[in-house]
Design an enzyme around this catalytic site. Structure first.
Site, PDB file in Angstrom:
ATOM      1  CG  ASP A 132     -12.580 -15.234 -46.828  1.00  0.00           C
ATOM      2  OD1 ASP A 132     -12.337 -14.610 -47.848  1.00  0.00           O
ATOM      3  OD2 ASP A 132     -12.166 -15.025 -45.702  1.00  0.00           O
ATOM      4  CE1 TYR A 159      -3.611   2.546   0.222  1.00  0.00           C
ATOM      5  CE2 TYR A 159      -2.510   3.412   2.070  1.00  0.00           C
ATOM      6  CZ  TYR A 159      -3.465   3.336   1.246  1.00  0.00           C
ATOM      7  OH  TYR A 159      -4.385   4.596   1.181  1.00  0.00           O
ATOM      8  CG  ASP A 200      -8.735   3.637  -7.005  1.00  0.00           C
ATOM      9  OD1 ASP A 200      -8.374   4.006  -8.166  1.00  0.00           O
ATOM     10  OD2 ASP A 200      -8.639   4.391  -6.169  1.00  0.00           O
ATOM     11  NE  ARG A 255      -6.016  11.942  -0.616  1.00  0.00           N
ATOM     12  CZ  ARG A 255      -5.032  11.621  -1.409  1.00  0.00           C
ATOM     13  NH1 ARG A 255      -3.644  11.781  -0.740  1.00  0.00           N
ATOM     14  NH2 ARG A 255      -4.992  11.829  -2.766  1.00  0.00           N
TER      15      ARG A 255
HETATM   16  C1  GDG Z   1      -9.416  10.125  -5.270  1.00  0.00           C
HETATM   17  C2  GDG Z   1      -8.813  10.890  -6.489  1.00  0.00           C
HETATM   18  C3  GDG Z   1     -10.838  11.229  -7.221  1.00  0.00           C
HETATM   19  C4  GDG Z   1     -11.509  16.137   2.472  1.00  0.00           C
HETATM   20  N1  GDG Z   1     -10.959  16.602   3.692  1.00  0.00           N
HETATM   21  C5  GDG Z   1     -11.786  16.257   4.766  1.00  0.00           C
HETATM   22  C6  GDG Z   1     -12.547  15.505   4.062  1.00  0.00           C
HETATM   23  N2  GDG Z   1     -12.306  15.447   2.734  1.00  0.00           N
HETATM   24  C7  GDG Z   1     -12.997  14.771   1.710  1.00  0.00           C
HETATM   25  C8  GDG Z   1     -13.783  15.477   0.663  1.00  0.00           C
HETATM   26  C9  GDG Z   1     -14.000  14.621  -0.383  1.00  0.00           C
HETATM   27  C10 GDG Z   1     -12.726  13.763  -0.299  1.00  0.00           C
HETATM   28  O1  GDG Z   1     -12.328  13.916   1.152  1.00  0.00           O
HETATM   29  C11 GDG Z   1     -11.522  13.968  -1.182  1.00  0.00           C
HETATM   30  O2  GDG Z   1     -12.015  13.424  -2.440  1.00  0.00           O
HETATM   31  P1  GDG Z   1     -11.121  14.198  -3.811  1.00  0.00           P
HETATM   32  O3  GDG Z   1     -11.979  13.701  -4.939  1.00  0.00           O
HETATM   33  O4  GDG Z   1     -11.132  15.653  -3.817  1.00  0.00           O
HETATM   34  O5  GDG Z   1      -9.530  13.424  -3.834  1.00  0.00           O
HETATM   35  P2  GDG Z   1      -8.693  12.078  -3.460  1.00  0.00           P
HETATM   36  O6  GDG Z   1      -9.116  11.784  -1.924  1.00  0.00           O
HETATM   37  O7  GDG Z   1      -7.468  12.353  -4.066  1.00  0.00           O
HETATM   38  O8  GDG Z   1      -9.837  10.786  -4.112  1.00  0.00           O
HETATM   39  C12 GDG Z   1      -9.530  11.761  -6.912  1.00  0.00           C
HETATM   40  C13 GDG Z   1     -11.469  10.523  -6.194  1.00  0.00           C
HETATM   41  O9  GDG Z   1     -10.571   9.501  -5.639  1.00  0.00           O
HETATM   42  C14 GDG Z   1     -12.959   9.867  -6.345  1.00  0.00           C
HETATM   43  O10 GDG Z   1     -12.904   8.914  -7.455  1.00  0.00           O
HETATM   44  O11 GDG Z   1     -11.929  12.333  -7.544  1.00  0.00           O
HETATM   45  O12 GDG Z   1      -9.242  12.586  -8.282  1.00  0.00           O
HETATM   46  O13 GDG Z   1      -7.472  11.375  -6.271  1.00  0.00           O
HETATM   47  O14 GDG Z   1     -15.112  13.967  -0.541  1.00  0.00           O
HETATM   48  O15 GDG Z   1     -15.013  16.063   1.094  1.00  0.00           O
HETATM   49  N3  GDG Z   1     -13.778  14.915   4.778  1.00  0.00           N
HETATM   50  C15 GDG Z   1     -13.865  15.361   6.129  1.00  0.00           C
HETATM   51  N4  GDG Z   1     -13.003  16.152   6.572  1.00  0.00           N
HETATM   52  C16 GDG Z   1     -12.115  16.742   6.042  1.00  0.00           C
HETATM   53  O16 GDG Z   1     -11.138  17.168   6.815  1.00  0.00           O
HETATM   54  N5  GDG Z   1     -14.990  14.934   6.747  1.00  0.00           N
END
Ligand code: GDG
Length: 735
Positions: free
Chosen positions: A508, A88, A142, A283
């Site tokens: 053919d 991982y 994934d 993140r």
């Molecule tokens: C991967 C791909 C793709 C963030 N901070 C907090 C929190 N979050 C939640 C957000 C959102 C999620 O985390 C982040 O999702 P993203 O899509 O922006 O990014 P990745 O984590 O990199 O996800 C990405 C995704 O998979 C889905 O296919 O979109 O491109 O890299 O939902 O709300 N939630 C809480 N506290 C936080 O401080 N509760």
């Protein structure tokens, strides 16, 4: 549809062990929400790692944890600390993640990481195989599990396998860097349906499949022997109503119930009515473009000093992969940049960047989404980016502006956002100014479109569309197998054959009686084929015709001494046994002088291609060319020929790696029908492999037995998979 199971690296629950008490905490993330609706509705299981290394779990508790998980229909894959470290944190996050996000300089090529990745993927696959029954469907998620589709398909071909990649799929030039690139592609191709967020990732994937594996791709389908794999874009959505309702709830909360953060946000605005907030949430990852964002904010304050003291950037960076070197360095860089901006522009009453290096509860997230005027999303690469969608859903008053990197998958769906290049610091700085001064009417106009779209294609729609496609591909695979010649079909054809008095047998040549050769002149019949045809000819009831797109010369020489009729050039010329060549139609070839120069320019521009001239056709062969370039050129050529065709009454035939331009109104179907005229055939049989043979399959009488070589879609009644299967079939027929 039968049961649908889910496999992902993490189970949708976390485990809390307290004084021997086991507590399961359901995950509230978007994926967990979307997938829960699927595996619950289809009575499946969710297979994954529960989040605790197996060495940390007391042996006595391990069984009880598994039981507790089972109650939630979860099946746990036990991973040791070492496995997590190498699979991982290792291969997934130090090799695949940087590679797929175009950070080639960060890739770790350690073979030990790869070996553990294979081993752990096998562990996931084994767990899934214990759960799966033939006829079930499984949806794998994934980049951590890229090898699992093939590991499952090879053991249980009757299971329908779906795979979705949540991160970008890089261009071939980047993907090829990896020593294990072929293994990864092979792993993915075990799936029947492969989903990406955007068409661009799909296109990159096709390019790698074509170049590394050489498989045929048409539209969104990959053909591998008797399987069709569908590849499509499914842009992931969010639980829109959850965000919207939470935002309404936050606004309606009485003051005394508001969180500390919310009260502070409100206080900020009270100080001055023209104060604004910009939000950024991710993140802490190098793909998210956080340093660029800070530099752009710095540039904005430098360029537009009138906003100093009035605009604050709230930056929530959630700790992530903190043990990996590049993440530690990134954290340092971000800390320093925040210090720089605050040091340069801050004062007792004003902090330009409010920086939170932690995660926040969902409620706080909503408060931030609904309070901030601008959402700044600047990843240098991002598969989708759900934060942008969540901001849109939380804007209950329909105001707010998103500044969005063109490198995020979500940019494809959000044309109404201010789209920027994340490396163009000046452009981002100017967009911040534009966003902060955008009139409310314009904000609403843009937001209404965004909200409608994001609401319609939410996470439930996303998952149900994927499931719908899974059931479609399952039907396609079943129908592909249904037409295959089996012992029952063979018996039926043989009995019709034996009970008939006069038989028309159309065969053919290339791709049917013999395999394709790079050079068409090398495809002459071998001894085995000669013997087979002699046996077929022995029976006086058999009227055998080889019906081909070739020219007269080679077939006439190759089949000298056989009692076989020939139809060549797709029906232009025919020759009955011991007779002269006859033209079946009044074909002309005066058009050639106009078409030849066009084909020549394509030969010049496409190395490895050549022109073959026949009496009534010109053929452009591209089997020896670089596949992707040739496909592109083939489309260009068809395009260019379109206008010429009508003027000269021509037809374009697309064969196997050939484009043939020929005199119109003639094809194998019409030629075969002419042969049947005035004779009382009571058994008609035709076999062929490509597009030009489809004319025969369509034109021959309903009672004819028609067989397609290969497992592609066809008008023929039956299919066999290969040239050797045709030969076995003919040998069995005359037994
Ligand atoms: C991967 C791909 C793709 C963030 N901070 C907090 C929190 N979050 C939640 C957000 C959102 C999620 O985390 C982040 O999702 P993203 O899509 O922006 O990014 P990745 O984590 O990199 O996800 C990405 C995704 O998979 C889905 O296919 O979109 O491109 O890299 O939902 O709300 N939630 C809480 N506290 C936080 O401080 N509760």
């Amino acid at each position: 549809m039968n049961r649908i199971h889910i496999v992902s690296n993490r189970l949708p629950v976390s485990i809390n062990v307290n004084d021997d008490q086991i507590e399961l905490i359901p995950s509230v993330g978007g994926l967990a929400t979307g997938m829960r609706s699927v595996y619950k509705a289809y009575k499946g299981k969710w297979i994954g790692w529960p989040g605790l290394p197996s060495d940390d779990i007391d042996q006595k508790l391990s069984g009880r944890i598994d039981q507790a998980l089972e109650k939630e229909d979860c099946v746990s894959v036990h991973l040791s600390k070492k496995e997590i470290d190498l699979y991982y944190d290792g291969f997934s996050n130090r090799t695949i993640w940087p590679l797929f996000h175009y950070f080639a300089q960060y890739i770790d090529y350690d073979p030990e990481l790869w070996e553990t990745f294979v081993h752990v993927n096998q562990k996931f696959a084994n767990k899934a195989l214990e759960t799966l029954e033939e006829g079930d469907t499984i949806w794998i998620h994934d980049y951590q599990l890229l090898l699992v589709p093939e590991m499952i398909k090879s053991k249980k071909p009757g299971v329908t396998v779906g795979f979705f990649l949540h991160i970008p799929f890089p261009s071939f030039e980047v993907f090829r860097i990896l020593p294990w690139r072929k293994e990864l592609i092979q792993g993915m191709l075990g799936a029947d349906l492969i989903g990406f967020h955007t068409y661009d990732y799909q296109r990159h994937f096709f390019s790698s499949v074509r170049r590394l594996m050489g498989y045929d791709i048409s539209f969104n389908r990959i053909q591998i022997e008797d399987r069709i794999i569908i590849v499509d874009a499914f842009p992931m959505g969010i639980d829109y109503d959850k965000f919207k309702n939470a935002a309404i709830g936050v606004i309606q909360k009485p003051l005394q119930e508001k969180s500390k953060l919310h009260r502070e946000l409100e206080k900020y605005f009270l100080l001055s009515p023209d104060r604004k907030l910009i939000l950024s949430i991710d993140r802490l990852d190098y793909s998210k473009g956080i340093p660029n964002r800070l530099q752009a904010f710095l540039k904005f304050l430098e360029t537009y000093p009138e906003f100093v003291g009035k605009v604050t950037l709230i930056m929530l960076a959630v700790p992530s992969r903190g043990t990996v070197e590049h993440y530690i360095n990134l954290k340092k860089e971000v800390d320093e940049l925040v210090g720089k901006v605050n040091g340069q522009f801050g004062n007792i009453n004003y902090t330009p960047v409010w920086y939170f290096y932690r995660s926040m509860p969902f409620e706080n997230l909503i408060e931030l989404y609904s309070s901030c005027d601008v959402c700044l999303v600047t990843p240098v690469r991002d598969g989708m980016n759900l934060v942008a969608k969540e901001y849109v859903a939380s804007r209950t008053n329909r105001t707010g502006v998103i500044i969005l990197s063109e490198m995020a998958g979500v940019a494809k769906e959000m044309g109404e956002a201010l789209i920027i290049n994340p490396n163009n610091i000046k452009e981002i700085a100017d967009s911040i100014k534009q966003a902060l001064t955008m009139p409310l009417d314009e904000q609403r106009e843009r937001m209404i479109f965004l909200q409608d779209r994001i609401k319609r294609y939410d996470v439930f729609k996303w998952s149900s569309e994927f499931v719908k496609s899974l059931s479609k591909v399952e039907k396609i695979q079943n129908s592909m197998h249904a037409k295959r010649v089996n012992s029952i079909i063979m018996e039926k054809i043989r009995s019709d054959y034996q009970n008939s008095k006069l038989r028309a047998i159309f065969l053919d040549y290339d791709g049917t009686l013999t395999g394709f050769k790079k050079n068409p002149n090398d495809a002459k019949p071998n001894e085995e084929l000669h013997q087979l045809l002699y046996q077929l000819e022995e029976d006086p009831r058999n009227v055998i015709t080889i019906i081909s797109g070739r020219d007269r010369a080679s077939l006439e020489t190759w089949f000298e001494g056989h009692k076989i009729n020939l139809i060549v050039e797709h029906g232009v010329w025919s020759k009955k046994v011991d007779r002269e060549w006859k033209m079946l139609s009044n074909a002309t070839d005066t058009w050639k002088s106009s078409i030849q120069p066009i084909l020549e320019t394509f030969v010049d521009r496409t190395p490895g291609t050549f022109i073959e001239e026949k009496n009534y056709s010109l053929v452009w062969h591209f089997r020896k060319a670089e596949p992707e370039q040739a496909d592109l050129r083939a489309n260009e050529l068809k395009d260019e020929l379109t206008t010429m065709i009508a003027n000269h009454n021509l037809e374009i035939l697309e064969g196997n790696k050939v484009i043939e331009v020929k005199t119109g109104g003639i094809n194998k179907g019409i030629a075969a029908l002419q042969f049947l005229k005035n004779k009382d055939f009571d058994f008609v049989f035709a076999v062929g492999d490509d597009w030009t043979d489809e004319y025969m399959f369509k034109e021959l009488p309903e009672s004819a037995h028609t067989i397609k070589v290969g497992l592609k879609h066809t008008a023929a009644k039956y299919k066999v998979e290969s040239v050797s299967a045709v030969r076995t079939f003919l040998a069995d027929l005359i037994k």
